[in-house]
Design a protein around this motif. Structure first.
Motif, mmCIF file in Angstrom:
data_model
loop_
_atom_site.group_PDB
_atom_site.id
_atom_site.type_symbol
_atom_site.label_atom_id
_atom_site.label_comp_id
_atom_site.label_asym_id
_atom_site.label_seq_id
_atom_site.Cartn_x
_atom_site.Cartn_y
_atom_site.Cartn_z
ATOM 1 N N UNK A 1 24.612 39.432 0.815
ATOM 2 C CA UNK A 1 24.509 38.900 -0.544
ATOM 3 C C UNK A 1 25.713 39.351 -1.362
ATOM 4 N N UNK A 2 26.150 38.534 -2.317
ATOM 5 C CA UNK A 2 27.339 38.936 -3.061
ATOM 6 C C UNK A 2 27.333 38.460 -4.500
ATOM 7 N N UNK A 3 28.097 39.177 -5.312
ATOM 8 C CA UNK A 3 28.380 38.740 -6.664
ATOM 9 C C UNK A 3 29.880 38.461 -6.722
ATOM 10 N N UNK A 4 30.300 37.674 -7.706
ATOM 11 C CA UNK A 4 31.714 37.320 -7.805
ATOM 12 C C UNK A 4 32.285 37.921 -9.083
ATOM 13 N N UNK A 5 33.460 38.516 -8.967
ATOM 14 C CA UNK A 5 34.158 39.038 -10.142
ATOM 15 C C UNK A 5 35.431 38.226 -10.326
ATOM 16 N N UNK A 6 35.465 37.380 -11.360
ATOM 17 C CA UNK A 6 36.683 36.610 -11.640
ATOM 18 C C UNK A 6 37.591 37.530 -12.446
ATOM 19 N N UNK B 1 27.449 28.986 -7.232
ATOM 20 C CA UNK B 1 27.992 30.014 -8.122
ATOM 21 C C UNK B 1 27.410 29.816 -9.513
ATOM 22 N N UNK B 2 26.807 30.863 -10.052
ATOM 23 C CA UNK B 2 26.163 30.746 -11.357
ATOM 24 C C UNK B 2 26.694 31.819 -12.303
ATOM 25 N N UNK B 3 27.472 31.419 -13.326
ATOM 26 C CA UNK B 3 27.985 32.408 -14.268
ATOM 27 C C UNK B 3 26.828 33.097 -14.997
ATOM 28 N N UNK B 4 26.888 34.419 -15.053
ATOM 29 C CA UNK B 4 25.909 35.167 -15.848
ATOM 30 C C UNK B 4 26.601 35.714 -17.106
ATOM 31 N N UNK B 5 27.863 35.322 -17.275
ATOM 32 C CA UNK B 5 28.647 35.707 -18.441
ATOM 33 C C UNK B 5 29.521 34.535 -18.871
ATOM 34 N N UNK B 6 29.975 34.626 -20.120
ATOM 35 C CA UNK B 6 31.019 33.713 -20.595
ATOM 36 C C UNK B 6 32.125 34.622 -21.129
ATOM 37 N N UNK B 7 33.366 34.427 -20.678
ATOM 38 C CA UNK B 7 34.431 35.289 -21.210
ATOM 39 C C UNK B 7 34.758 34.920 -22.660
ATOM 40 N N UNK B 8 35.120 35.934 -23.443
ATOM 41 C CA UNK B 8 35.557 35.657 -24.815
ATOM 42 C C UNK B 8 37.080 35.646 -24.797
ATOM 43 N N UNK B 9 37.640 34.458 -25.011
ATOM 44 C CA UNK B 9 39.090 34.314 -24.980
ATOM 45 C C UNK B 9 39.595 34.321 -23.547
ATOM 46 N N UNK B 10 40.886 34.047 -23.397
ATOM 47 C CA UNK B 10 41.516 34.100 -22.076
ATOM 48 C C UNK B 10 42.976 34.424 -22.285
ATOM 49 N N UNK C 1 19.564 37.941 -3.258
ATOM 50 C CA UNK C 1 19.237 38.588 -1.984
ATOM 51 C C UNK C 1 18.981 37.548 -0.890
ATOM 52 N N UNK C 2 18.458 36.377 -1.294
ATOM 53 C CA UNK C 2 18.214 35.302 -0.319
ATOM 54 C C UNK C 2 19.449 34.470 -0.033
ATOM 55 N N UNK C 3 20.583 34.845 -0.583
ATOM 56 C CA UNK C 3 21.846 34.102 -0.420
ATOM 57 C C UNK C 3 21.738 32.677 -0.951
ATOM 58 N N UNK C 4 20.914 32.499 -1.981
ATOM 59 C CA UNK C 4 20.773 31.152 -2.538
ATOM 60 C C UNK C 4 21.554 31.000 -3.836
ATOM 61 N N UNK C 5 22.049 32.106 -4.342
ATOM 62 C CA UNK C 5 22.742 32.075 -5.626
ATOM 63 C C UNK C 5 23.749 33.226 -5.677
ATOM 64 N N UNK C 6 24.874 32.967 -6.349
ATOM 65 C CA UNK C 6 25.917 33.982 -6.453
ATOM 66 C C UNK C 6 26.282 34.188 -7.923
ATOM 67 N N UNK C 7 25.812 35.284 -8.535
ATOM 68 C CA UNK C 7 26.111 35.518 -9.958
ATOM 69 C C UNK C 7 27.616 35.756 -10.150
ATOM 70 N N UNK C 8 28.172 35.189 -11.205
ATOM 71 C CA UNK C 8 29.610 35.302 -11.443
ATOM 72 C C UNK C 8 29.891 36.062 -12.741
ATOM 73 N N UNK C 9 30.788 37.061 -12.636
ATOM 74 C CA UNK C 9 31.211 37.888 -13.765
ATOM 75 C C UNK C 9 32.675 37.618 -14.088
ATOM 76 N N UNK C 10 33.075 37.977 -15.298
ATOM 77 C CA UNK C 10 34.469 37.788 -15.701
ATOM 78 C C UNK C 10 35.040 39.119 -16.150
ATOM 79 N N UNK C 11 36.353 39.292 -15.957
ATOM 80 C CA UNK C 11 36.949 40.536 -16.441
ATOM 81 C C UNK C 11 38.424 40.646 -16.122
#
Ligand code: GTP
Length: 697
Positions: free
Chosen positions: A131-136, A161-170, A252-262
């Motif tokens: 299982x994994x999470x993604x860090x953009x 891939x499902x974002x669990x955050x929205x970045x402020x600015x870029x 955990x079921x590998x059905x979704x991958x939460x995505x973070x920004x930073x």
């Protein structure tokens, strides 16, 4: 009296950080170590001051060569982190780490999105059900685009891939992130090293975007999670806890991958991503049970689950030679506990070993620990006979844990010590280095005395040679890199091998009939004993198998190892007095030679997956170059005025490609390549190879 474990199992996380080269794995890991209090100064990889990249070569090249395991604490949890290399030559190293990990952080460059090596590591994680999470990462970089990067995960990896955050600015205005579960904004204070941030209301101009993103997130969770779906349909309120629990189950079921920004470099968002590790990645109790075979019960398949009470079972997943303490064996403990100084069994080799000392690693520093527990990753000092992939168990409860497979090397060079005195030192060095890295092989030709080293790429072999000089004081000159060809049979054939000698006293007699069938790629060698009625006595059968294996090492066409073959021993004869193991060994090799004459044998060459990125205007020239190198273009994608070309090209044609690509694109083209498969070389090239190796085509 047993020691108490410092962290309960459900508060343990074993995670790996994987990425395409330069996405920022090392920088991210450094920040994690800094925030978790294990190091007190942030070192930058481009200054050569990073804590994780501690080998000299890594400092000089600014890349991660060997994974380092390190232990950190976050919010009452123990997090064991493996920093893995991104360069394709070290793919096997990544794989070996994935084997022992429970969850992954996939780091991506927010300006580049999914890159070729991201695809490779993603697939490897999927193969091992990690299982994994993604860090953009690199949200501060020019051109960084979070939404676009998320889209590349959906398009190129076909992953939810499902974002669990929205970045402020870029880019230079990247300030922080909005947490879509709590609907709070975290804004970082520029002057500090990212240790402080303000938790504030969502800025007015982000309200709408955040609200919409939250709704899509909940819908995405509901789509794969019955509990959340139930509440959704009933119109019940979905609480923060419900969302988190739903994301956790789906991840955990590998059905979704939460995505973070930073931005690791600008010290933003790393702490929230660490919270994601705790919230959404599995503890050792939540991973699928590890499979093992029980040699004492007819090789029965058993499941091994994390539990301190059961008999000790661990997997050795990495060997490192340390200049101060000697050989460090990294282990992942699957079950039971182990105290330092105790005896264990290397069940794979059936040898007892003493685990003299136990240490937990933090980068290149180590802390001695009295005991390790199930779910831990640690290193032991003092094991003598253990190599990567071996199972270490309780002395009375042997178990063979599912091991790892390593790819055949694709490239080789000859090396020669500068002086006679260096010869012995070189042999020792090569042996130690191949123990550390199972994809590296060293062989000395018994006839010519020439030593050949082989591995997965030029970078890997160059590093080996540098390490030999630095760590072992051996100076060697090296030949030009060459392709590590393999040989294979083209069709099914049967042949007799008969060895008879009569010279005075006791003679020699061995006679076998063997049917050979080409095996599918990667299936290796299989031997079947189909003898009935004792025409070849039992005691000689292992010699037949051994004889075939040895003969296959030297090939049948041009001296390259013959691979992927099934051999069925179905008939033969023996002599009461003259038969011997040695005679049957020779008979087997004669049968192989005889069969080779009719089997339409082929030389196989490694084909590389090559991904090239060039500015559009050079596309025509670059495609021409690929075709001229016997390459097949498999696909193309346009992006921001650049073109990604995906091709399959024989490794033999890729030497010197860096220079050619540079000159064709005024230095603006880049490429990566990794081994994909072996395939038969065209007939005319096969003839050339045979001639070059002194054979007759
Ligand atoms: N702008 C920007 N640069 C970053 C960020 N994170 C890392 N970098 C830079 O990107 C380069 C590569 O970073 P590393 O952390 O060494 O990358 P890696 O993925 O560990 O690379 P390998 O170990 O070689 O595979 C370095 O020059 C870093 O300073 C970031 O958040 N923003």
């Amino acid at each position: 009296m047993a020691n108490k474990r410092a962290f309960p199992l459900d508060k343990t996380r074993n995670i790996g950080i994987v990425a395409h080269i330069d996405a920022g794995k090392t920088t991210t890991t450094e920040r994690v170590l800094y925030y978790t209090g294990r190091i007190h100064k942030i070192g930058e990889t481009h200054d050569g001051a990073s804590q994780m990249d501690f080998m000299e070569e890594e400092k000089e090249r600014g890349i991660t060569i060997q994974s380092a395991a390190t232990t950190a604490e976050w919010k009452g949890y123990r997090v064991n982190i493996i920093d893995t290399p991104g360069h394709v030559d070290f793919t096997a190293e990544v794989e070996r780490s994935l084997r022992v990990l429970d969850g992954g952080i996939v780091v991506m460059d927010g300006e580049a999105g999914v890159e070729p090596q991201t695809e490779t590591v993603w697939r490897q994680c999927s193969d091992f059900s990690v299982p994994r999470i993604v860090f953009i990462n690199k949200m501060d970089k020019m051109g960084a685009d979070f939404d676009w990067s998320v889209q590349t995960i959906k398009d190129r990896l076909h992953a939810n891939a499902v974002p669990v955050q929205v970045p402020i600015g870029a880019e230079s205005d990247f300030e922080g992130v909005i947490d879509l579960v709590t609907m709070k904004a975290y804004v970082y204070d520029e002057d500090k090293e990212g240790e402080n941030w303000d938790t504030v209301e969502i800025p007015a101009d982000y309200q709408e975007k955040a609200q919409a993103a939250r709704e899509s997130m909940i819908e995405a969770v509901a789509d794969v999670d019955d509990d959340v779906m139930g509440k959704f349909l009933e119109g019940e309120e979905i609480t923060e806890e419900d969302i988190k629990a739903g994301i956790r189950r789906a991840t955990l079921n590998l059905e979704l991958y939460p995505v973070y920004a930073g931005s690791a470099y600008k010290n933003k968002g790393v702490q929230m991503m660490m919270d994601g590790v705790i919230d959404y990645l599995p503890s050792p109790l939540e991973v699928r049970p590890y499979m093992a075979t029980d040699p004492e019960n007819g090789d029965e398949q058993v499941e091994v689950r994390a539990d301190d009470k059961g008999p000790f079972a661990a997997l050795a997943f990495k060997i490192m030679t340390d200049p101060y303490v000697g050989r460090l064996t990294f282990i992942r403990v699957y079950r039971g506990t182990l105290e330092s100084g105790s005896y264990i069994l290397n069940a794979t080799k059936d040898k007892r070993e003493r685990a003299g000392r136990l240490v937990q690693m933090h980068s290149d520093q180590r802390q001695e620990i009295p005991e390790v527990f199930s779910g831990d990753i640690a290193a032991t000092i003092g094991l003598k006979n253990t190599t990567t992939g071996d199972s270490l168990t309780d002395v009375d409860h042997p178990l063979i844990l599912e091991s790892m497979e390593f790819p055949e090397p694709v490239i080789q060079v000859s090396i020669e010590p500068k002086t006679k005195a260096d010869q012995n030192k070189m042999n020792t060095a090569l042996q130690k280095l191949s123990e550390e890295d199972p994809t590296f092989q060293a062989n000395t030709d018994p006839e010519t005395g020439q030593t050949i080293i082989a591995g997965m790429g030029e970078l890997q072999l160059n590093i080996i040679i540098e390490r030999m000089r630095r760590e072992f004081g051996v100076d060697a000159s090296i030949g030009a890199p060459q392709v590590a060809y393999r040989e294979a049979f083209g069709k099914q054939v049967s042949a007799e091998g008969k060895f008879v000698r009569q010279s005075g006293g006791k003679g020699q007699y061995g006679d076998v009939y063997i049917e050979f069938t080409p095996n599918a790629e990667g299936e290796g060698f299989e031997f079947e004993d189909a003898i009935v009625g004792g025409v070849v006595p039992r005691e000689y059968i292992p010699s037949v198998e051994q004889g075939l294996k040895e003969a296959m090492e030297n090939g049948v066409l041009a001296g390259y190892p013959l691979i992927d073959l099934k051999a069925k021993l179905y008939d033969g004869s023996y002599h009461d007095v003259d038969s011997s193991e040695a005679a049957f060994k020779i008979a087997a090799s004669l049968a192989l030679r005889e069969a080779a004459k009719k089997a339409d044998p082929k030389i196989l060459e490694p084909i590389m997956k090559v991904d090239i990125r060039v500015p559009e205007e050079y596309m025509g020239d670059v495609m021409g170059q690929v075709t001229a190198r016997r390459g097949n273009i498999e696909g193309m994608e346009a992006r921001d005025g650049a073109e990604d070309i995906h091709a399959m090209v024989p490794l033999a044609e890729m030497f010197g490609y860096v220079t050619d690509l540079r000159s064709a694109t005024q230095g603006r083209g880049t490429f990566t390549m990794s081994f994909d498969h072996y395939t038969a070389v065209p007939k005319n090239i096969q003839e050339d190879i045979i001639k070059q190796n002194g054979g007759e085509a």
